[in-house]
Write a protein that holds these residues in place. Structure first.
Motif, PDB file in Angstrom:
ATOM      1  N   MET A  11       9.521  44.104  31.718  1.00 21.18           N
ATOM      2  CA  MET A  11      10.642  43.892  31.000  1.00 21.18           C
ATOM      3  C   MET A  11      11.632  45.122  31.195  1.00 21.18           C
ATOM      4  O   MET A  11      12.775  45.122  31.455  1.00 21.18           O
ATOM      5  N   ALA A  12      10.968  46.499  30.734  1.00 16.84           N
ATOM      6  CA  ALA A  12      12.023  47.675  31.033  1.00 16.84           C
ATOM      7  C   ALA A  12      12.184  47.888  32.437  1.00 16.84           C
ATOM      8  O   ALA A  12      13.175  48.413  32.421  1.00 16.84           O
ATOM      9  N   LEU A  13      11.260  47.562  33.455  1.00  9.39           N
ATOM     10  CA  LEU A  13      11.689  47.427  34.700  1.00  9.39           C
ATOM     11  C   LEU A  13      12.834  46.720  35.134  1.00  9.39           C
ATOM     12  O   LEU A  13      13.931  47.026  35.690  1.00  9.39           O
ATOM     13  N   VAL A  14      13.113  45.544  34.489  1.00  9.10           N
ATOM     14  CA  VAL A  14      14.240  44.629  34.900  1.00  9.10           C
ATOM     15  C   VAL A  14      15.295  45.162  34.302  1.00  9.10           C
ATOM     16  O   VAL A  14      16.428  45.304  34.760  1.00  9.10           O
ATOM     17  N   GLU A  15      15.408  45.897  32.829  1.00  9.40           N
ATOM     18  CA  GLU A  15      16.494  46.385  32.387  1.00  9.40           C
ATOM     19  C   GLU A  15      16.814  47.726  33.385  1.00  9.40           C
ATOM     20  O   GLU A  15      17.903  47.889  33.578  1.00  9.40           O
ATOM     21  N   CYS A  16      15.758  48.466  33.701  1.00  5.94           N
ATOM     22  CA  CYS A  16      16.024  49.537  34.708  1.00  5.94           C
ATOM     23  C   CYS A  16      17.001  49.162  36.083  1.00  5.94           C
ATOM     24  O   CYS A  16      17.761  49.963  36.393  1.00  5.94           O
ATOM     25  N   ILE A  17      16.430  47.947  36.563  1.00  8.79           N
ATOM     26  CA  ILE A  17      17.418  47.452  37.987  1.00  8.79           C
ATOM     27  C   ILE A  17      18.558  47.067  37.339  1.00  8.79           C
ATOM     28  O   ILE A  17      19.710  47.491  38.150  1.00  8.79           O
ATOM     29  N   PHE A  18      18.807  46.465  36.266  1.00  7.59           N
ATOM     30  CA  PHE A  18      20.368  46.216  35.717  1.00  7.59           C
ATOM     31  C   PHE A  18      20.986  47.373  35.589  1.00  7.59           C
ATOM     32  O   PHE A  18      22.073  47.384  36.180  1.00  7.59           O
ATOM     33  N   ALA A  19      20.576  48.485  35.009  1.00  5.49           N
ATOM     34  CA  ALA A  19      21.369  49.612  34.654  1.00  5.49           C
ATOM     35  C   ALA A  19      21.433  50.350  36.289  1.00  5.49           C
ATOM     36  O   ALA A  19      22.605  50.832  36.067  1.00  5.49           O
ATOM     37  N   LEU A  20      20.532  50.351  37.168  1.00  4.65           N
ATOM     38  CA  LEU A  20      20.822  51.021  38.490  1.00  4.65           C
ATOM     39  C   LEU A  20      22.015  50.094  39.108  1.00  4.65           C
ATOM     40  O   LEU A  20      22.892  50.789  39.706  1.00  4.65           O
ATOM     41  N   GLU A  21      21.847  48.999  38.944  1.00  7.77           N
ATOM     42  CA  GLU A  21      23.215  48.036  39.649  1.00  7.77           C
ATOM     43  C   GLU A  21      24.419  48.427  38.941  1.00  7.77           C
ATOM     44  O   GLU A  21      25.396  48.708  39.660  1.00  7.77           O
ATOM     45  N   GLU A  22      24.421  48.528  37.764  1.00 12.17           N
ATOM     46  CA  GLU A  22      25.643  48.647  37.028  1.00 12.17           C
ATOM     47  C   GLU A  22      26.088  50.118  37.225  1.00 12.17           C
ATOM     48  O   GLU A  22      27.190  50.611  37.543  1.00 12.17           O
ATOM     49  N   GLU A  23      25.233  51.197  37.228  1.00 14.02           N
ATOM     50  CA  GLU A  23      25.732  52.545  37.417  1.00 14.02           C
ATOM     51  C   GLU A  23      25.969  52.787  38.829  1.00 14.02           C
ATOM     52  O   GLU A  23      27.113  53.614  38.988  1.00 14.02           O
ATOM     53  N   PHE A  24      25.641  52.257  39.902  1.00 15.04           N
ATOM     54  CA  PHE A  24      25.849  52.581  41.242  1.00 15.04           C
ATOM     55  C   PHE A  24      26.713  51.237  41.873  1.00 15.04           C
ATOM     56  O   PHE A  24      27.097  51.567  43.033  1.00 15.04           O
ATOM     57  N   ILE A  64      25.720  48.314  42.922  1.00 21.28           N
ATOM     58  CA  ILE A  64      25.102  48.047  44.097  1.00 21.28           C
ATOM     59  C   ILE A  64      24.288  46.647  43.400  1.00 21.28           C
ATOM     60  O   ILE A  64      24.196  46.387  42.458  1.00 21.28           O
ATOM     61  N   GLU A  65      23.556  45.806  44.533  1.00 23.79           N
ATOM     62  CA  GLU A  65      22.763  44.716  44.253  1.00 23.79           C
ATOM     63  C   GLU A  65      21.338  45.120  44.568  1.00 23.79           C
ATOM     64  O   GLU A  65      21.176  45.264  45.895  1.00 23.79           O
ATOM     65  N   VAL A  66      20.574  45.052  43.722  1.00 24.81           N
ATOM     66  CA  VAL A  66      19.237  45.623  44.057  1.00 24.81           C
ATOM     67  C   VAL A  66      18.406  44.261  44.519  1.00 24.81           C
ATOM     68  O   VAL A  66      18.232  43.361  43.634  1.00 24.81           O
ATOM     69  N   PRO A  67      17.683  44.232  45.672  1.00 26.64           N
ATOM     70  CA  PRO A  67      17.059  43.054  46.099  1.00 26.64           C
ATOM     71  C   PRO A  67      15.627  43.169  45.289  1.00 26.64           C
ATOM     72  O   PRO A  67      14.665  43.505  46.125  1.00 26.64           O
ATOM     73  N   PHE A  68      15.581  42.876  44.260  1.00 30.14           N
ATOM     74  CA  PHE A  68      14.439  42.871  43.552  1.00 30.14           C
ATOM     75  C   PHE A  68      14.141  41.614  42.579  1.00 30.14           C
ATOM     76  O   PHE A  68      15.031  40.975  42.000  1.00 30.14           O
ATOM     77  N   ASN A  69      12.823  40.905  42.884  1.00 27.91           N
ATOM     78  CA  ASN A  69      12.776  39.693  42.099  1.00 27.91           C
ATOM     79  C   ASN A  69      11.531  40.034  41.246  1.00 27.91           C
ATOM     80  O   ASN A  69      10.332  40.272  41.600  1.00 27.91           O
ATOM     81  N   ALA A  70      11.875  39.974  39.922  1.00 29.63           N
ATOM     82  CA  ALA A  70      10.938  40.392  39.002  1.00 29.63           C
ATOM     83  C   ALA A  70       9.607  39.546  38.951  1.00 29.63           C
ATOM     84  O   ALA A  70       8.546  40.053  38.424  1.00 29.63           O
TER      85      ALA A  70
END
Length: 86
Positions: free
Chosen positions: A36-49, A51-57
């Motif tokens: 769950m924290a990893l998904v939040e991390c991915i969202f935060a990275l996408e917002e910060e930069f 970008i769209e991170v190609p990640f399927n949780a």
């Protein structure tokens, strides 16, 4: 602030630790980041930069984004930024 510093800050925020406690060779598991924290991390990275991170949780092993270590996440973000601006 460099891409590396920004990524580390986001990871540290999700792990609820200080950025200085994040080592480049740490895994998400080492830092106590669950799925769950990893998904939040991915969202935060996408917002910060922006970008769209190609990640399927649901299937992280099949994702094009390497989350095996802090270094790999930084490299992935840098690649996505370069791809986007190129």
């Amino acid at each position: 602030m460099s891409v590396q510093d920004r990524v580390i800050k986001i990871i540290a925020d999700q792990a609820m630790i200080e950025p200085s406690d994040v080592a480049l060779n740490d895994t998400m598991e080492d830092l106590g980041i669950d799925s769950m924290a990893l998904v939040e991390c991915i969202f935060a990275l996408e917002e910060e930069f922006d970008i769209e991170v190609p990640f399927n949780a649901n299937e992280p092993g099949k994702s094009d984004f390497d989350i095996s270590s802090v270094t790999s996440v930084i490299a992935g973000v840098e690649r996505l930024i370069a791809d986007q601006s190129g």
